[in-house]
Scaffold this motif. Sequence first.
Motif, PDB file in Angstrom:
ATOM      1  N   GLU A 276       0.817  -1.212   0.000  1.00 49.22           N
ATOM      2  CA  GLU A 276       0.000   0.000   0.000  1.00 49.22           C
ATOM      3  C   GLU A 276       0.852   1.265   0.000  1.00 49.22           C
ATOM      4  O   GLU A 276       0.322   2.377  -0.022  1.00 49.22           O
ATOM      5  N   ALA A 277       2.174   1.107  -0.017  1.00 47.33           N
ATOM      6  CA  ALA A 277       3.071   2.255   0.149  1.00 47.33           C
ATOM      7  C   ALA A 277       3.658   2.714  -1.171  1.00 47.33           C
ATOM      8  O   ALA A 277       3.708   1.971  -2.155  1.00 47.33           O
ATOM      9  N   LEU A 278       4.133   3.937  -1.165  1.00 43.29           N
ATOM     10  CA  LEU A 278       4.955   4.488  -2.230  1.00 43.29           C
ATOM     11  C   LEU A 278       6.392   4.546  -1.742  1.00 43.29           C
ATOM     12  O   LEU A 278       6.652   4.727  -0.550  1.00 43.29           O
ATOM     13  N   MET A 279       7.333   4.393  -2.650  1.00 43.38           N
ATOM     14  CA  MET A 279       8.733   4.496  -2.279  1.00 43.38           C
ATOM     15  C   MET A 279       9.018   5.914  -1.797  1.00 43.38           C
ATOM     16  O   MET A 279       8.677   6.892  -2.481  1.00 43.38           O
ATOM     17  N   PRO A 280       9.582   6.090  -0.594  1.00 42.51           N
ATOM     18  CA  PRO A 280       9.859   7.443  -0.085  1.00 42.51           C
ATOM     19  C   PRO A 280      10.736   8.233  -1.040  1.00 42.51           C
ATOM     20  O   PRO A 280      11.724   7.723  -1.561  1.00 42.51           O
TER      21      PRO A 280
ATOM     22  N   ALA B 158      -3.515 -12.443   2.089  1.00 45.88           N
ATOM     23  CA  ALA B 158      -4.748 -13.208   1.910  1.00 45.88           C
ATOM     24  C   ALA B 158      -5.360 -12.932   0.542  1.00 45.88           C
ATOM     25  O   ALA B 158      -5.811 -13.848  -0.162  1.00 45.88           O
ATOM     26  N   GLY B 159      -5.381 -11.659   0.128  1.00 42.60           N
ATOM     27  CA  GLY B 159      -5.909 -11.321  -1.178  1.00 42.60           C
ATOM     28  C   GLY B 159      -5.070 -11.888  -2.304  1.00 42.60           C
ATOM     29  O   GLY B 159      -5.594 -12.386  -3.307  1.00 42.60           O
ATOM     30  N   ALA B 160      -3.748 -11.832  -2.149  1.00 40.93           N
ATOM     31  CA  ALA B 160      -2.855 -12.363  -3.174  1.00 40.93           C
ATOM     32  C   ALA B 160      -2.997 -13.869  -3.300  1.00 40.93           C
ATOM     33  O   ALA B 160      -3.026 -14.421  -4.409  1.00 40.93           O
ATOM     34  N   PHE B 161      -3.100 -14.550  -2.190  1.00 41.71           N
ATOM     35  CA  PHE B 161      -3.239 -16.007  -2.217  1.00 41.71           C
ATOM     36  C   PHE B 161      -4.545 -16.405  -2.903  1.00 41.71           C
ATOM     37  O   PHE B 161      -4.584 -17.356  -3.693  1.00 41.71           O
ATOM     38  N   ALA B 162      -5.621 -15.663  -2.617  1.00 39.57           N
ATOM     39  CA  ALA B 162      -6.904 -15.944  -3.266  1.00 39.57           C
ATOM     40  C   ALA B 162      -6.800 -15.731  -4.775  1.00 39.57           C
ATOM     41  O   ALA B 162      -7.366 -16.492  -5.567  1.00 39.57           O
ATOM     42  N   ALA B 163      -6.068 -14.697  -5.189  1.00 39.07           N
ATOM     43  CA  ALA B 163      -5.882 -14.436  -6.616  1.00 39.07           C
ATOM     44  C   ALA B 163      -5.128 -15.579  -7.288  1.00 39.07           C
ATOM     45  O   ALA B 163      -5.488 -16.020  -8.391  1.00 39.07           O
TER      46      ALA B 163
ATOM     47  N   LYS C 266      -8.316  -6.997   1.600  1.00 45.81           N
ATOM     48  CA  LYS C 266      -8.129  -8.252   0.880  1.00 45.81           C
ATOM     49  C   LYS C 266      -8.608  -8.146  -0.562  1.00 45.81           C
ATOM     50  O   LYS C 266      -7.931  -8.593  -1.493  1.00 45.81           O
ATOM     51  N   ALA C 267      -9.791  -7.541  -0.769  1.00 52.75           N
ATOM     52  CA  ALA C 267     -10.344  -7.426  -2.120  1.00 52.75           C
ATOM     53  C   ALA C 267      -9.446  -6.587  -3.020  1.00 52.75           C
ATOM     54  O   ALA C 267      -9.234  -6.913  -4.194  1.00 52.75           O
ATOM     55  N   ALA C 268      -8.903  -5.495  -2.485  1.00 52.02           N
ATOM     56  CA  ALA C 268      -8.013  -4.643  -3.271  1.00 52.02           C
ATOM     57  C   ALA C 268      -6.728  -5.381  -3.621  1.00 52.02           C
ATOM     58  O   ALA C 268      -6.216  -5.266  -4.746  1.00 52.02           O
ATOM     59  N   ALA C 269      -6.182  -6.146  -2.675  1.00 48.93           N
ATOM     60  CA  ALA C 269      -4.964  -6.913  -2.928  1.00 48.93           C
ATOM     61  C   ALA C 269      -5.211  -8.001  -3.965  1.00 48.93           C
ATOM     62  O   ALA C 269      -4.335  -8.317  -4.780  1.00 48.93           O
ATOM     63  N   TYR C 270      -6.395  -8.573  -3.933  1.00 49.30           N
ATOM     64  CA  TYR C 270      -6.776  -9.592  -4.922  1.00 49.30           C
ATOM     65  C   TYR C 270      -6.683  -8.998  -6.325  1.00 49.30           C
ATOM     66  O   TYR C 270      -6.060  -9.579  -7.223  1.00 49.30           O
ATOM     67  N   GLU C 271      -7.301  -7.852  -6.538  1.00 47.43           N
ATOM     68  CA  GLU C 271      -7.289  -7.214  -7.855  1.00 47.43           C
ATOM     69  C   GLU C 271      -5.884  -6.747  -8.230  1.00 47.43           C
ATOM     70  O   GLU C 271      -5.472  -6.860  -9.394  1.00 47.43           O
ATOM     71  N   ALA C 272      -5.148  -6.213  -7.279  1.00 49.27           N
ATOM     72  CA  ALA C 272      -3.789  -5.748  -7.553  1.00 49.27           C
ATOM     73  C   ALA C 272      -2.888  -6.898  -7.980  1.00 49.27           C
ATOM     74  O   ALA C 272      -2.051  -6.753  -8.881  1.00 49.27           O
ATOM     75  N   THR C 273      -3.039  -8.052  -7.339  1.00 46.55           N
ATOM     76  CA  THR C 273      -2.233  -9.219  -7.685  1.00 46.55           C
ATOM     77  C   THR C 273      -2.568  -9.724  -9.076  1.00 46.55           C
ATOM     78  O   THR C 273      -1.672 -10.081  -9.864  1.00 46.55           O
ATOM     79  N   ARG C 274      -3.831  -9.759  -9.412  1.00 45.30           N
ATOM     80  CA  ARG C 274      -4.231 -10.187 -10.757  1.00 45.30           C
ATOM     81  C   ARG C 274      -3.636  -9.257 -11.824  1.00 45.30           C
ATOM     82  O   ARG C 274      -3.135  -9.725 -12.858  1.00 45.30           O
ATOM     83  N   ARG C 275      -3.674  -7.943 -11.571  1.00 41.84           N
ATOM     84  CA  ARG C 275      -3.094  -7.001 -12.525  1.00 41.84           C
ATOM     85  C   ARG C 275      -1.584  -7.190 -12.628  1.00 41.84           C
ATOM     86  O   ARG C 275      -1.007  -7.150 -13.720  1.00 41.84           O
ATOM     87  N   LEU C 276      -0.942  -7.374 -11.485  1.00 38.99           N
ATOM     88  CA  LEU C 276       0.511  -7.549 -11.448  1.00 38.99           C
ATOM     89  C   LEU C 276       0.935  -8.750 -12.285  1.00 38.99           C
ATOM     90  O   LEU C 276       1.879  -8.658 -13.096  1.00 38.99           O
ATOM     91  N   LEU C 277       0.251  -9.860 -12.126  1.00 36.33           N
ATOM     92  CA  LEU C 277       0.623 -11.077 -12.845  1.00 36.33           C
ATOM     93  C   LEU C 277       0.220 -11.020 -14.314  1.00 36.33           C
ATOM     94  O   LEU C 277       0.903 -11.577 -15.174  1.00 36.33           O
TER      95      LEU C 277
END
Length: 241
Positions: free
Chosen positions: A123-127, A203-208, A174-185
């Motif tokens: 959820e972070a940006l590189m400082p 948890a979201g990434a694992f579900a993805a 979790k839902a946001a991480a799910y979508e982010a992981t799908r886009r990443l892959l």
Amino acid sequence: MVIPDVGNHFFAVAMRGISTAAREAGYEVLLSSTEGDLTLERRAVELLAGKRVDGIVVAPVSTEETEHLERLEGQGIAVTLLDRPAPNVKAASFISVNHVEASTLAVNHLIDLGHQDIGIVSEALMPAGWEPDAPQEARNLRPSAARLVGYVNALRGAGIRYRDEYVARSAYAKAAAYEATRRLLRDNPQLTAVYCTDSELSAGAFAALQDLKISCPKDMSLIGFDDQDWATLVRPPTDGC
């Protein structure tokens, strides 16, 4: 105790331990959940100070907008910062793990397994202007940012180029991480490993991965910061991922 989310597993476990320790010392704990809203945090702290509590344990929403916490010293109220720094609250105690070092260890584990293309869900940006191996500055970062720094430090230490496209930014859900992981892959099919900077994102990434029919750890290695009860129930167990 003033925390951002009473439903968060990390804060729930911390609250249990704090309550037990306080009770053993003859105190009781009053709890306020701010939902990550700085205005609500200020209101909660001012209310508790008005009730003349002996001390406040707080996971601050902001590392910089902390005037309401800085005033507590003059009111004779002890302050302990939980997991999140607030450098201007000079008299406060600060309880945290070394997020940069722990994150570096996690990514080094993936590198030791032979991975070169490692994505991250954070959820972070590189400082801005961050320089490697700057421990003083690292102590002033929020946990998610410090963990992202640890990821970058591990790559640099292994001579692997940091790629911004390998960073999937996600809201803390979790839902946001799910979508982010799908886009990443989808955008980076060459990835062989994914690192998530906390258990909710894991948890979201694992579900993805499950829905994409990607076997873990056969096709993709997954490692996450923190731990949750669900992690002991998956097959293969998480120590195999």
